[in-house]
Design a protein around this motif. Structure first.
Motif, short mmCIF file in Angstrom:
data_model
loop_
_atom_site.label_atom_id
_atom_site.label_comp_id
_atom_site.label_asym_id
_atom_site.label_seq_id
_atom_site.Cartn_x
_atom_site.Cartn_y
_atom_site.Cartn_z
N ILE A 94 0.84 -1.20 0.00
CA ILE A 94 0.00 0.00 0.00
C ILE A 94 0.87 1.25 0.00
CG2 ILE A 94 -1.58 1.37 1.43
CD1 ILE A 94 -2.89 -1.35 2.20
N ILE A 95 1.89 1.26 0.84
CA ILE A 95 2.79 2.43 0.91
C ILE A 95 3.51 2.63 -0.42
CG2 ILE A 95 4.87 3.35 2.00
CD1 ILE A 95 3.81 1.98 4.62
N LEU A 96 4.03 1.55 -1.00
CA LEU A 96 4.73 1.67 -2.29
C LEU A 96 3.76 2.07 -3.41
CD1 LEU A 96 7.24 -1.30 -2.06
CD2 LEU A 96 7.64 1.12 -1.57
N GLY A 97 2.53 1.58 -3.34
CA GLY A 97 1.52 1.99 -4.31
C GLY A 97 1.21 3.47 -4.20
N GLN A 98 1.13 3.98 -2.99
CA GLN A 98 0.93 5.42 -2.79
C GLN A 98 2.11 6.21 -3.33
OE1 GLN A 98 0.34 5.54 1.45
NE2 GLN A 98 -1.88 5.64 1.25
N ALA A 99 3.31 5.68 -3.16
CA ALA A 99 4.51 6.36 -3.67
C ALA A 99 4.43 6.51 -5.18
CB ALA A 99 5.77 5.58 -3.28
N LEU A 108 1.64 6.33 -7.05
CA LEU A 108 0.47 7.16 -7.37
C LEU A 108 0.76 8.65 -7.17
CD1 LEU A 108 -2.30 6.06 -8.27
CD2 LEU A 108 -3.12 6.54 -5.98
N MET A 109 1.44 8.97 -6.11
CA MET A 109 1.71 10.36 -5.77
C MET A 109 3.06 10.85 -6.31
SD MET A 109 0.41 10.43 -1.89
CE MET A 109 -1.18 9.81 -1.43
N GLY A 110 3.86 9.94 -6.82
CA GLY A 110 5.17 10.31 -7.32
C GLY A 110 6.08 10.89 -6.26
N ASP A 111 6.01 10.33 -5.06
CA ASP A 111 6.78 10.85 -3.93
C ASP A 111 7.85 9.84 -3.52
OD1 ASP A 111 7.75 11.99 -1.60
OD2 ASP A 111 5.77 12.48 -0.80
N TRP A 112 9.11 10.15 -3.78
CA TRP A 112 10.20 9.24 -3.47
C TRP A 112 10.34 9.00 -1.98
CZ3 TRP A 112 14.09 10.87 -0.34
CH2 TRP A 112 14.21 12.25 -0.16
N ARG A 113 9.88 9.94 -1.15
CA ARG A 113 9.99 9.76 0.30
C ARG A 113 9.16 8.58 0.78
NH1 ARG A 113 8.50 15.75 1.76
NH2 ARG A 113 7.03 15.12 0.16
N LEU A 114 8.04 8.32 0.11
CA LEU A 114 7.22 7.16 0.46
C LEU A 114 7.93 5.86 0.10
CD1 LEU A 114 3.64 8.37 -0.50
CD2 LEU A 114 4.48 7.85 1.79
N ILE A 115 8.71 5.87 -0.96
CA ILE A 115 9.49 4.68 -1.31
C ILE A 115 10.52 4.40 -0.21
CG2 ILE A 115 11.19 3.72 -2.93
CD1 ILE A 115 9.64 5.17 -5.15
N VAL A 116 11.18 5.44 0.25
CA VAL A 116 12.15 5.30 1.34
C VAL A 116 11.45 4.80 2.60
CG1 VAL A 116 13.75 6.53 2.86
CG2 VAL A 116 13.72 7.03 0.40
N TYR A 117 10.30 5.40 2.91
CA TYR A 117 9.52 4.97 4.08
C TYR A 117 9.11 3.50 3.96
CZ TYR A 117 5.59 4.60 7.32
OH TYR A 117 4.73 4.19 8.30
N GLY A 118 8.61 3.10 2.79
CA GLY A 118 8.21 1.71 2.57
C GLY A 118 9.39 0.76 2.71
N ALA A 119 10.54 1.15 2.18
CA ALA A 119 11.73 0.31 2.27
C ALA A 119 12.20 0.16 3.72
CB ALA A 119 12.85 0.87 1.40
N LEU A 120 12.19 1.26 4.45
CA LEU A 120 12.60 1.20 5.87
C LEU A 120 11.62 0.39 6.70
CD1 LEU A 120 13.88 4.85 6.43
CD2 LEU A 120 15.24 2.75 6.30
N LEU A 121 10.33 0.53 6.40
CA LEU A 121 9.32 -0.25 7.13
C LEU A 121 9.49 -1.73 6.83
CD1 LEU A 121 6.94 -0.03 9.07
CD2 LEU A 121 5.45 0.14 7.07
N TRP A 122 9.72 -2.07 5.54
CA TRP A 122 9.95 -3.46 5.20
C TRP A 122 11.18 -4.01 5.92
CZ3 TRP A 122 14.26 -5.68 3.05
CH2 TRP A 122 14.16 -7.07 2.85
N LEU A 123 12.25 -3.21 5.98
CA LEU A 123 13.46 -3.63 6.69
C LEU A 123 13.16 -3.91 8.16
CD1 LEU A 123 16.49 -4.19 6.62
CD2 LEU A 123 16.85 -1.75 7.08
N PHE A 124 12.38 -3.03 8.79
CA PHE A 124 11.98 -3.23 10.18
C PHE A 124 11.19 -4.54 10.32
CE2 PHE A 124 8.63 -2.91 13.37
CZ PHE A 124 9.39 -2.79 14.52
#
Length: 91
Positions: free
Chosen positions: A27-32, A34-50
């Motif tokens: 969902i987070i990566l899909g929002q990234a 859809l919104m074209g926001d690279w910060r959401l990709i970073v957030y999604g990657a960090l969340l996945w790592l956690f």
């Protein structure tokens, strides 16, 4: 909250061992996208790592201790992150 007495291997768990974590990150990566926001990709990657560290360091060893060979069979047949194309059936 009462601890689980039986290993859950039905529903979405027949395709992937961690369907809730996969869905949240998707969902987070899909929002990234859809919104074209690279910060959401970073957030999604960090969340996945956690999630990955939590699952490997705590959740899987706990399930192995609790459910033993039943969890071993499930873990051998169902992937942790990438869903199977066909559902796993308990034998």
């Amino acid at each position: 909250m009462a601890p689980t007495r039986n290993l859950v291997v039905t529903g979405l768990y027949r395709y992937v061992r961690n369907p809730i974590y996969v869905a949240v990150v998707a969902i987070i990566l899909g929002q990234a996208v859809l919104m074209g926001d690279w910060r959401l990709i970073v957030y999604g990657a960090l969340l996945w790592l956690f999630f990955h560290v939590f699952v490997v360091a705590y959740e899987e060893p706990t399930l192995e201790r609790t459910f033993g060979s039943e969890y071993e069979a499930f873990r051998a047949a169902v992937p942790r992150w990438i869903p199977r194309m066909t559902p796993w059936r308990l034998k």
